[in-house]
Design a protein around this motif. Structure first.
Motif, PDB file in Angstrom:
ATOM      1  N   HIS A  25       2.392   5.486   2.089  1.00  0.00           N
ATOM      2  CA  HIS A  25       3.839   5.499   1.948  1.00  0.00           C
ATOM      3  C   HIS A  25       4.361   4.074   2.025  1.00  0.00           C
ATOM      4  N   LEU A  26       5.571   3.890   1.529  1.00  0.00           N
ATOM      5  CA  LEU A  26       6.174   2.562   1.522  1.00  0.00           C
ATOM      6  C   LEU A  26       6.508   2.126   2.940  1.00  0.00           C
ATOM      7  N   ASP A  27       6.144   0.890   3.249  1.00  0.00           N
ATOM      8  CA  ASP A  27       6.412   0.323   4.571  1.00  0.00           C
ATOM      9  C   ASP A  27       6.655  -1.176   4.399  1.00  0.00           C
ATOM     10  N   PRO A  28       7.884  -1.637   4.607  1.00  0.00           N
ATOM     11  CA  PRO A  28       8.179  -3.059   4.393  1.00  0.00           C
ATOM     12  C   PRO A  28       7.329  -3.999   5.243  1.00  0.00           C
ATOM     13  N   GLU A  29       6.832  -3.514   6.365  1.00  0.00           N
ATOM     14  CA  GLU A  29       6.055  -4.378   7.248  1.00  0.00           C
ATOM     15  C   GLU A  29       4.556  -4.370   6.922  1.00  0.00           C
ATOM     16  N   ALA A  30       4.122  -3.472   6.028  1.00  0.00           N
ATOM     17  CA  ALA A  30       2.706  -3.393   5.679  1.00  0.00           C
ATOM     18  C   ALA A  30       2.358  -4.399   4.595  1.00  0.00           C
ATOM     19  N   PHE A  31       1.062  -4.639   4.424  1.00  0.00           N
ATOM     20  CA  PHE A  31       0.594  -5.560   3.401  1.00  0.00           C
ATOM     21  C   PHE A  31       0.917  -4.992   2.019  1.00  0.00           C
ATOM     22  N   LEU A  32       1.571  -5.789   1.170  1.00  0.00           N
ATOM     23  CA  LEU A  32       2.034  -5.398  -0.157  1.00  0.00           C
ATOM     24  C   LEU A  32       3.070  -4.289  -0.100  1.00  0.00           C
ATOM     25  N   GLY A  33       3.607  -4.011   1.082  1.00  0.00           N
ATOM     26  CA  GLY A  33       4.674  -3.027   1.199  1.00  0.00           C
ATOM     27  C   GLY A  33       4.230  -1.591   1.162  1.00  0.00           C
ATOM     28  N   ILE A  34       2.907  -1.326   1.243  1.00  0.00           N
ATOM     29  CA  ILE A  34       2.385   0.042   1.192  1.00  0.00           C
ATOM     30  C   ILE A  34       1.441   0.252   2.369  1.00  0.00           C
ATOM     31  N   ASP A  35       1.722   1.280   3.155  1.00  0.00           N
ATOM     32  CA  ASP A  35       0.845   1.634   4.272  1.00  0.00           C
ATOM     33  C   ASP A  35      -0.078   2.752   3.814  1.00  0.00           C
ATOM     34  N   LEU A  36      -1.348   2.411   3.549  1.00  0.00           N
ATOM     35  CA  LEU A  36      -2.305   3.380   3.024  1.00  0.00           C
ATOM     36  C   LEU A  36      -2.886   4.240   4.128  1.00  0.00           C
ATOM     37  N   ARG A  37      -3.214   5.477   3.770  1.00  0.00           N
ATOM     38  CA  ARG A  37      -3.914   6.357   4.698  1.00  0.00           C
ATOM     39  C   ARG A  37      -5.280   5.754   5.011  1.00  0.00           C
ATOM     40  N   ARG A  38      -5.707   5.889   6.251  1.00  0.00           N
ATOM     41  CA  ARG A  38      -6.919   5.192   6.696  1.00  0.00           C
ATOM     42  C   ARG A  38      -8.149   5.579   5.870  1.00  0.00           C
ATOM     43  N   SER A  39      -8.313   6.873   5.591  1.00  0.00           N
ATOM     44  CA  SER A  39      -9.482   7.313   4.828  1.00  0.00           C
ATOM     45  C   SER A  39      -9.434   6.761   3.404  1.00  0.00           C
ATOM     46  N   PHE A  40      -8.236   6.700   2.817  1.00  0.00           N
ATOM     47  CA  PHE A  40      -8.114   6.166   1.461  1.00  0.00           C
ATOM     48  C   PHE A  40      -8.345   4.657   1.454  1.00  0.00           C
ATOM     49  N   TYR A  41      -7.827   3.961   2.451  1.00  0.00           N
ATOM     50  CA  TYR A  41      -8.054   2.516   2.542  1.00  0.00           C
ATOM     51  C   TYR A  41      -9.548   2.207   2.703  1.00  0.00           C
ATOM     52  N   LYS A  42     -10.223   3.011   3.512  1.00  0.00           N
ATOM     53  CA  LYS A  42     -11.665   2.808   3.698  1.00  0.00           C
ATOM     54  C   LYS A  42     -12.421   3.062   2.395  1.00  0.00           C
ATOM     55  N   ALA A  43     -12.019   4.120   1.671  1.00  0.00           N
ATOM     56  CA  ALA A  43     -12.667   4.402   0.382  1.00  0.00           C
ATOM     57  C   ALA A  43     -12.435   3.266  -0.603  1.00  0.00           C
ATOM     58  N   LEU A  44     -11.252   2.674  -0.556  1.00  0.00           N
ATOM     59  CA  LEU A  44     -10.928   1.548  -1.440  1.00  0.00           C
ATOM     60  C   LEU A  44     -11.826   0.347  -1.132  1.00  0.00           C
ATOM     61  N   MET A  45     -11.987   0.039   0.151  1.00  0.00           N
ATOM     62  CA  MET A  45     -12.828  -1.095   0.544  1.00  0.00           C
ATOM     63  C   MET A  45     -14.306  -0.831   0.241  1.00  0.00           C
ATOM     64  N   LEU A  46     -14.757   0.399   0.479  1.00  0.00           N
ATOM     65  CA  LEU A  46     -16.153   0.728   0.168  1.00  0.00           C
ATOM     66  C   LEU A  46     -16.416   0.630  -1.331  1.00  0.00           C
ATOM     67  N   THR A  47     -15.440   1.031  -2.140  1.00  0.00           N
ATOM     68  CA  THR A  47     -15.591   0.916  -3.597  1.00  0.00           C
ATOM     69  C   THR A  47     -15.701  -0.550  -4.010  1.00  0.00           C
ATOM     70  N   LEU A  48     -14.868  -1.398  -3.406  1.00  0.00           N
ATOM     71  CA  LEU A  48     -14.902  -2.830  -3.727  1.00  0.00           C
ATOM     72  C   LEU A  48     -16.267  -3.432  -3.378  1.00  0.00           C
ATOM     73  N   VAL A  49     -16.767  -3.134  -2.181  1.00  0.00           N
ATOM     74  CA  VAL A  49     -18.063  -3.673  -1.748  1.00  0.00           C
ATOM     75  C   VAL A  49     -19.187  -3.146  -2.648  1.00  0.00           C
ATOM     76  N   PHE A  50     -19.143  -1.845  -2.937  1.00  0.00           N
ATOM     77  CA  PHE A  50     -20.190  -1.229  -3.767  1.00  0.00           C
ATOM     78  C   PHE A  50     -20.229  -1.837  -5.166  1.00  0.00           C
ATOM     79  N   VAL A  51     -19.070  -1.998  -5.793  1.00  0.00           N
ATOM     80  CA  VAL A  51     -19.023  -2.521  -7.164  1.00  0.00           C
ATOM     81  C   VAL A  51     -19.448  -3.990  -7.195  1.00  0.00           C
TER      82      VAL A  51
END
Length: 314
Positions: free
Chosen positions: A62-88
């Motif tokens: 959800h949108l959060d002005p205090e979060a990085f890039l203004g979006i506060d990601l769900r923890r599981s989704f953020y982890k999946a995003l980082m794992l995808t980056l490392v894997f690729v």
């Protein structure tokens, strides 16, 4: 319409029609359906009670002005995003490009028949069913003394290791990298063989050694093949989950975005049936893929590779 224009239209329909039809049916239509489902509340049926809605995307952040890039990601989704980056990044950098290039250079530097034999051996995993390849890996990383890796480390006097539990990312990177390097080997080998022989003779006459020839003759000629393999394999790895699922199962430690989308949508008994939620994750993956492709296309200047054809049909 003149006869020449009708013939021109008939030529276009004849040569481009089948390809355009396949593109629409198997590429554009699935993307459109995915977008449609992502903005619904579709579960295990085709019934829509709420459309259009962004509730599936709201689950991811959800949108959060205090979060990085203004979006506060769900923890599981953020982890999946980082794992995808490392894997690729690791699979692409270590195996699909670098290791494939080393194999191509090595197999073209030895006698042709021996090089062809090693390239054929390297293609065996690609020609084998995915399940067979995964079963071999399950035997290799078996945590007991029956596992191939543990047999090797025990022979060397080292304690047994549980690679699946302690180094899950390394397992999926190596497993996907070894089988993914085969495409790069074929492309790079073909490119190396297309280099005129007189360039090698001239380099040797000037006193160049094998490393100098590879650096100053071979690598400059492989610019376009390396760029193509980098873009193609990066996009393929973004959506790859087949071997991850077969080897690691739905483990959180290797839950990339493609795996997360699959498990939320189609994986039975492990959270499947949330079609709209899985489609929302896939939609974000599609957007990331488009952005990555455009950025890499720009950085590698692939437009220069697509030159206008110099042949005439009639």
């Amino acid at each position: 319409m003149t006869e020449a224009n009708r013939r021109a239209l008939a030529d276009k329909a004849l040569f481009l029609g089948p390809a355009a039809l396949l593109l629409v049916l198997f590429f554009l239509a699935p993307i459109f359906v995915n977008f449609f489902v992502a903005f619904s509340d579709m579960a295990q049926t085709v019934r829509f009670d709420d459309f259009p809605t962004t509730k599936q995307f709201n689950k991811l952040g959800h949108l959060d002005p205090e979060a990085f890039l203004g979006i506060d990601l769900r923890r599981s989704f953020y982890k999946a995003l980082m794992l995808t980056l490392v894997f690729v990044v690791l699979t692409l950098g270590l195996f699909n490009v670098t290791f494939a290039l080393i194999l191509a250079l090595a197999t073209t530097a030895i006698p042709p028949r021996m090089g062809a034999f090693f390239r054929a051996v390297w293609l065996l995993p690609r020609m084998s069913p995915s399940v067979v390849y995964a079963l071999l890996w399950l035997w290799v990383i078996d945590s007991s003394e029956r596992g191939l890796f543990n047999q090797i480390v025990m022979f060397a006097g080292l304690p047994q290791m549980n690679l699946k539990l302690d180094h899950p990312m390394a397992v999926i990177v190596v497993a996907n990298g070894l089988i993914g390097a085969s495409l790069g080997v074929i492309i790079f080998t073909s490119a190396i063989r297309s280099i005129p022989e007189h360039l090698f003779h001239a380099a040797r006459a000037d006193g160049a050694g094998p490393l100098s020839i590879a650096r100053h003759v071979v690598l400059p000629a492989l610019r376009w093949p390396i760029s193509y393999i980098t873009i193609y394999q990066a996009l393929a790895l973004l959506v790859s989950f087949e071997y991850i699922f077969l080897i690691m199962g739905p483990a959180r430690s290797t839950m990339t975005m493609a795996m997360l989308s699959y498990t939320k949508s189609l994986a039975p008994q492990i959270g499947g049936g949330q079609y709209a939620y899985g489609a929302a994750i896939a939609t974000i993956l599609i957007v990331i893929g488009i952005v990555v492709a455009l950025v890499m296309w720009r950085l590698t200047n692939m437009k220069a590779l697509l030159q206008r054809p110099r042949i005439e049909v009639r």
